[in-house]
Design an enzyme around this catalytic site. Sequence first.
Site, mmCIF file in Angstrom:
data_model
loop_
_atom_site.group_PDB
_atom_site.id
_atom_site.type_symbol
_atom_site.label_atom_id
_atom_site.label_comp_id
_atom_site.label_asym_id
_atom_site.label_seq_id
_atom_site.Cartn_x
_atom_site.Cartn_y
_atom_site.Cartn_z
ATOM 1 N N HIS A 19 -10.761 -1.943 4.941
ATOM 2 C CA HIS A 19 -10.411 -1.477 6.280
ATOM 3 C C HIS A 19 -11.033 -0.129 6.633
ATOM 4 O O HIS A 19 -10.786 0.377 7.733
ATOM 5 C CB HIS A 19 -8.888 -1.389 6.397
ATOM 6 C CG HIS A 19 -8.319 -0.363 5.467
ATOM 7 N ND1 HIS A 19 -8.355 -0.498 4.096
ATOM 8 C CD2 HIS A 19 -7.760 0.830 5.702
ATOM 9 C CE1 HIS A 19 -7.823 0.566 3.539
ATOM 10 N NE2 HIS A 19 -7.454 1.392 4.491
ATOM 11 N N ASP A 20 -11.780 0.464 5.707
ATOM 12 C CA ASP A 20 -12.424 1.753 5.976
ATOM 13 C C ASP A 20 -13.939 1.632 6.068
ATOM 14 O O ASP A 20 -14.605 2.552 6.529
ATOM 15 C CB ASP A 20 -12.138 2.742 4.834
ATOM 16 C CG ASP A 20 -10.685 3.142 4.754
ATOM 17 O OD1 ASP A 20 -10.025 3.180 5.808
ATOM 18 O OD2 ASP A 20 -10.206 3.420 3.643
ATOM 19 N N ASP A 36 -3.027 4.819 -2.263
ATOM 20 C CA ASP A 36 -3.946 5.467 -1.334
ATOM 21 C C ASP A 36 -4.375 6.850 -1.861
ATOM 22 O O ASP A 36 -3.531 7.576 -2.406
ATOM 23 C CB ASP A 36 -3.173 5.642 -0.015
ATOM 24 C CG ASP A 36 -4.032 6.078 1.135
ATOM 25 O OD1 ASP A 36 -4.888 5.302 1.543
ATOM 26 O OD2 ASP A 36 -3.834 7.197 1.624
ATOM 27 N N GLU A 95 -7.029 3.929 -5.299
ATOM 28 C CA GLU A 95 -8.218 4.337 -4.538
ATOM 29 C C GLU A 95 -8.642 5.705 -5.076
ATOM 30 O O GLU A 95 -7.976 6.706 -4.850
ATOM 31 C CB GLU A 95 -7.899 4.434 -3.047
ATOM 32 C CG GLU A 95 -9.132 4.736 -2.210
ATOM 33 C CD GLU A 95 -8.815 5.198 -0.786
ATOM 34 O OE1 GLU A 95 -9.685 5.056 0.078
ATOM 35 O OE2 GLU A 95 -7.716 5.737 -0.545
ATOM 36 N N ASP A 144 0.877 -1.176 0.000
ATOM 37 C CA ASP A 144 0.000 0.000 0.000
ATOM 38 C C ASP A 144 0.912 1.221 0.000
ATOM 39 O O ASP A 144 1.735 1.385 0.904
ATOM 40 C CB ASP A 144 -0.824 -0.051 1.305
ATOM 41 C CG ASP A 144 -2.143 0.675 1.195
ATOM 42 O OD1 ASP A 144 -2.161 1.728 0.552
ATOM 43 O OD2 ASP A 144 -3.132 0.188 1.772
HETATM 44 C C1 GLC Z 1 -7.331 6.024 2.558
HETATM 45 C C2 GLC Z 1 -7.127 4.812 3.445
HETATM 46 C C3 GLC Z 1 -7.507 5.176 4.851
HETATM 47 C C4 GLC Z 1 -6.596 6.278 5.329
HETATM 48 C C5 GLC Z 1 -6.656 7.472 4.383
HETATM 49 C C6 GLC Z 1 -5.538 8.441 4.644
HETATM 50 O O1 GLC Z 1 -8.645 6.347 2.411
HETATM 51 O O2 GLC Z 1 -7.860 3.731 2.934
HETATM 52 O O3 GLC Z 1 -7.457 4.084 5.723
HETATM 53 O O4 GLC Z 1 -6.980 6.677 6.621
HETATM 54 O O5 GLC Z 1 -6.561 7.099 3.036
HETATM 55 O O6 GLC Z 1 -4.311 7.942 4.216
#
Ligand code: GLC
Length: 559
Positions: free
Chosen positions: A331-332, A203, A269, A99
């Site tokens: 995980h979110d 990310d 993402e 990641d």
């Molecule tokens: C993304 C991740 C999340 C994180 C955020 C900031 O959305 O999936 O878990 O807190 O970015 O890096």
Amino acid sequence: MDQIPWWKKTIVYQIYPRSFYDSTGNGIGDLKGIISKLDYIKDLGVETVWFSPFYDSPQKDFGYDIRNYREIALEYGTMEDCERLIMEMHDRGMKIVLDLVLNHTSDQHTWFVQSRSSKDNPKRDWYIWRDGRKPLGKKPPNNWKAIIRGSGWHYDAQTDQWYWTQFLPFQPDLNYRNPEVQTEMLDIVRFWLEKGVDGFRLDIIDALFEDEKFRDNPCSFRLLPSEKSPDYLFQSKKYTQHHPDTLKFLKSLRSVIDEYSPTRFMVGEVTGPMFMLRKYCGDETNDGLNLVFLFKSLGISLNTIKIRRLIQLYESFFSYPHIPTWVFSNHDRMRRISRLGGDIKKAKLNMALQLTVRGVPFIYYGEEIGMENHNLEIETSLDPVAHKFYKVPNFILMAIKKYLGESINRDECRTPMQWNSAQNAGFTKAEIDPWLPITPSYSERNVKIQTENADSLLQCYKRFLKLRNTTPALNSGTIVIINSSELPSNVLSYIRSYSHGSEKQIAVIYLNISDDSLEFKNPHKYANFAESTTVHTRNEKIKNVEIFLFPWEGVVYIA
Ligand code: GLC
């Protein structure tokens, strides 16, 4: 020779390292723990594992705040452990995806510590610093909001300027307009590629660049964000998201990735409308990201019409040579089974959809045993996003939960993996407090119990994963949805077809999206029964002329 790149056919399993397996007995998962469980993942039938960040970090956002991109967090292990993890995975024919948080660092990264120390520090321009609004300069430079609540500008008294963060105040954004930053970040990418990683999950990659002129974002009609638009609190993200320079930078990133052999890949993402997501994959030559997450599936209800429409939508934007992704948990976000009322039958059906539809499936650790969200109090949460909502009255939080179908507290979906029925679910020693409490249903929803039960969710995953891995029509074929009046309205059916030289195969899928048992004539009599979500299926024994589906049963036929 087969020309389809491996990453289009793969299945990805996401591990949140803190929660997978604790080998040291400190209540926190670690790399050695993961290595000791690789055989489990391999045996499940998964090829690729994406790890949420395990780099050096103060862990304020549990790794999404990186302090050193070339070091491993002490609590997770050492660089040697990481190299061993890569090697052990490759030895098993598995692929490893890291990641990468390119948008921001931790505020404890030495770059930021230097940057904030004075206006003429050489690292000053590595981050985004601006004067406040005149006359006193005590107002943020413009109206830009962070992704999570409130202004994204933070005042730093030492130099009387403001720094910009897309996410939380301790995650300062890097300044990609500075060529040194671009060079350094591409070097970090190379560093990990040299170590042998097979890909990256990127990310919040849609947030790398902002408007050069720092213009105010315009108003929007939206109060809360949705899968379609991240606008919220009546502000659009026009100047802070999807900047054309971000898309340009991703092409440079892609060319670095493409220097390496065997083939590597990136999944991004990105949030926004479908046409925008598609843009991240680049132009006709497909010179951007290889994959983007498609999140519309997260909250979709199990409804034939809605799912059919979603498949069609994904296919219309990500038709060949592109490929959609199918994501139901991460995980979110709320765990999928908790959106399905905890129902194992529905989870099996959902899995059958995910593993037979065209696209790259992403399975979140524990999804295969039906791990549920753990309802936890916001006051005791560890998640920094939840902290932002401490003082928000409960009725507003409930309304947000209802409208977004999401929990504000991400701890709820990050609880430790459930290995067995022992104290602490076998994640850590019985006498230790795990970093997050174990979800109560662990005594039935765990790997050990479900391994012993042929009709468990876990065994069902294994059967379908095996089928997908060994069936070209399922891992590489095209998809056509069957719209036949011969099918009951609650049955979703599609055909996957594969053809390569003289090799031809089709798979026909029937999903009963209802509480009723259904019986109907098989429009594809020539195909043979291959798999079902239940071991009690009647289709294995009866002639293929008729199909009988139990409530929520999904079956696959192959010819
Ligand atoms: C993304 C991740 C999340 C994180 C955020 C900031 O959305 O999936 O878990 O807190 O970015 O890096």
